[in-house]
Design an enzyme around this catalytic site. Structure first.
Site, mmCIF file in Angstrom:
data_model
loop_
_atom_site.group_PDB
_atom_site.id
_atom_site.type_symbol
_atom_site.label_atom_id
_atom_site.label_comp_id
_atom_site.label_asym_id
_atom_site.label_seq_id
_atom_site.Cartn_x
_atom_site.Cartn_y
_atom_site.Cartn_z
ATOM 1 N N TYR A 194 0.728 -1.357 0.161
ATOM 2 C CA TYR A 194 -0.075 -0.173 0.124
ATOM 3 C C TYR A 194 1.160 1.194 0.179
ATOM 4 C CZ TYR A 194 -4.333 -2.442 0.760
ATOM 5 O OH TYR A 194 -5.497 -3.326 0.510
ATOM 6 N N LYS A 196 5.842 -14.170 3.458
ATOM 7 C CA LYS A 196 6.303 -14.849 2.365
ATOM 8 C C LYS A 196 7.591 -14.769 2.272
ATOM 9 C CE LYS A 196 5.165 -17.416 -1.218
ATOM 10 N NZ LYS A 196 4.474 -18.704 -1.107
ATOM 11 N N ASP A 240 0.231 -18.261 2.005
ATOM 12 C CA ASP A 240 -0.766 -19.416 1.185
ATOM 13 C C ASP A 240 -0.934 -20.498 2.321
ATOM 14 O OD1 ASP A 240 2.391 -20.142 1.357
ATOM 15 O OD2 ASP A 240 2.352 -20.680 -0.620
ATOM 16 N N ASP A 295 -5.049 -7.661 4.456
ATOM 17 C CA ASP A 295 -6.219 -7.216 3.767
ATOM 18 C C ASP A 295 -7.060 -8.617 3.301
ATOM 19 O OD1 ASP A 295 -8.363 -5.470 2.272
ATOM 20 O OD2 ASP A 295 -7.103 -6.046 0.291
ATOM 21 N N ASP A 333 -10.711 -10.760 5.168
ATOM 22 C CA ASP A 333 -12.224 -10.905 4.561
ATOM 23 C C ASP A 333 -12.312 -12.486 4.631
ATOM 24 O OD1 ASP A 333 -12.381 -8.295 3.612
ATOM 25 O OD2 ASP A 333 -13.060 -8.978 1.733
HETATM 26 C C1 IPM Z 1 -10.204 -2.665 4.072
HETATM 27 C C2 IPM Z 1 -10.785 -2.181 2.528
HETATM 28 C C3 IPM Z 1 -9.620 -1.193 1.950
HETATM 29 C C4 IPM Z 1 -8.189 -1.889 1.797
HETATM 30 C C5 IPM Z 1 -10.212 -0.524 0.576
HETATM 31 C C6 IPM Z 1 -11.483 -0.049 0.578
HETATM 32 C C7 IPM Z 1 -9.113 0.548 0.023
HETATM 33 O O1 IPM Z 1 -10.502 -3.305 1.572
HETATM 34 O O2 IPM Z 1 -10.261 -1.733 4.740
HETATM 35 O O3 IPM Z 1 -9.848 -3.898 4.007
HETATM 36 O O4 IPM Z 1 -7.888 -2.026 0.789
HETATM 37 O O5 IPM Z 1 -7.456 -1.707 2.665
HETATM 38 MG MG MG Z 2 -10.226 -5.211 2.616
#
Ligand code: IPM
Ligand code: MG
Length: 376
Positions: free
Chosen positions: A144, A201, A233, A257, A261
């Protein structure tokens, strides 16, 4: 003295879930004799399309002088900056980078009676109590890092580059944050041992090698916390197969990130996943889900992720301000969320219910008041 909380509802379902989060905060205010000065600012992709700016002048400074920040979500279909970036991302990254919020703390906890939807069939695959870990995602560097660009736009030789930067300082502070967190927690559900898993990694990437090297150095200072290593992984499958083995997981920005999820599946979906972007001086709390524009304005989104973000905010404020009523409020908000999930009557559609977003917020606000009274 009132605590200043900047509210950034943002796009899509953001305003709806933040409204419910504030409802709960108001209930806390009344119940605990606390005072929150809630200062809202419009922001996001839609705001950009309407005004040409991602958030108003002065909003960042206001966040900097706030005691805490609550963000809904950003991202709107078709809302992009001239350079192609997502309009509104400047708010998220403006805060993460601008306020040096280096630890993105994302708890994964499965509450009793929450069904996960795998194959579209909601059922309980993982046992509640066995899923209770926190992923700490480095939040200011890695992939990032805003060092990126394109060369030779168009044509067969078009090229785009993203630099991933890992610094000793960046790695050290997030790793130390993770060991401190593990020291305060009760350990992994599997064996009760305090553990920090370093996910990287480092078999391929140089930055990850530095990250792991620094992890080992910091770990020396915490003999009571077990060391653990996983390549990202492999971690993705172990996390799903044996979530009870994890306590605190520390990883770099992009891996965190992605992993968070997937981790949300273990706790019943994104509707329950909350996060805190925490630095040494400032913090911003948000639901991990995005703006989900297709559900905008229908009052169907699950506000629990935002309410749990509010709960994390109260906990952080309690520690920072050394104020027990805030810590106590955080505990009661979490208990109220747990009770509503356990009873299973007032749930939004993502959890198999029919309740509206606002109904869940009403019930929670009421619960916070009554639970605090019955205990106090
Ligand atoms: C998160 C989101 C953000 C990120 C996006 C919305 C820019 O996916 O907070 O996980 O990638 O950090
Ligand atoms: Mg995210």
């Amino acid at each position: 003295m009132a605590l200043k909380v900047v509210a950034l509802p943002g796009d899509g379902i953001g305003p709806e879930v933040v409204r419910e989060g504030i409802k709960v905060l108001k209930a806390v205010e009344e119940t605990y004799g606390l005072e929150f000065d809630i200062v809202p600012y419009p922001c996001g992709g839609k705001h950009y399309m309407e005004t040409g700016e991602e958030w108003p002048d002065g909003a960042f400074e206001s966040c900097r002088s706030a005691d805490a920040i609550l963000l809904g979500a950003i991202g709107y279909p078709g809302a992009n900056l001239p350079n192609g970036d997502l309009a509104g991302a400047g708010v998220v990254f403006g805060l993460r980078f601008g306020l040096d919020l280096y630890a993105n703390v994302r708890p994964t906890k499965l509450y009793p009676n929450v069904k996960h939807s795998i194959h579209g069939v909601p059922k309980q695959v993982w046992e509640p109590g066995k899923v209770d870990f926190v992923i700490v995602r480095e939040n200011t560097e890695g992939a990032y890092t805003p060092i990126r660009g394109s060369l030779r736009r168009g044509g067969v030789e078009e090229l785009a580059v993203d630099d991933s930067v890992i610094t000793r300082k960046g790695a050290e502070r997030v790793v130390r944050f993770s060991f401190e967190l593990a020291s305060k927690r009760t350990g992994a559900p599997l064996d009760g041992l305090k553990r920090v898993t370093c996910v990287d990694k480092s078999n391929v990437l140089q930055g990850c090698r530095l990250f792991r090297f620094v992890y080992d150095q910091v770990a020396e200072e915490y003999p009571g916390v077990e060391r653990d290593y996983a390549y990202v992984d492999a971690f993705m499958q172990w996390m799903i197969r044996k979530p009870e083995a994890y306590d605190v997981v520390v990883t770099s920005n992009l891996f965190g990130d992605i992993a968070t999820d997937l981790a949300a599946v273990l706790q019943g979906g994104m509707g329950l996943a909350a996060g805190g972007n925490v630095g040494d001086r400032h913090a911003m709390f948000e639901p991990v889900h995005g703006s989900a524009p297709k559900y905008e304005g229908q009052d169907v989104a699950n506000p629990l992720a935002t309410v749990l973000a509010v709960q994390m905010m109260l906990e952080w404020l309690g520690e920072r301000k050394k104020k027990r009523s805030l810590t106590e409020a955080s505990r009661v908000v979490e208990a109220a969320v747990g009770a509503i999930l356990r009873e299973g009557k007032i749930l939004t559609q993502d959890l198999g219910g029919k309740a509206k977003c606002s109904q869940v917020g009403d019930v929670l606000a009421e619960r916070v008041g009554s639970m605090a009274k019955s205990e106090g």
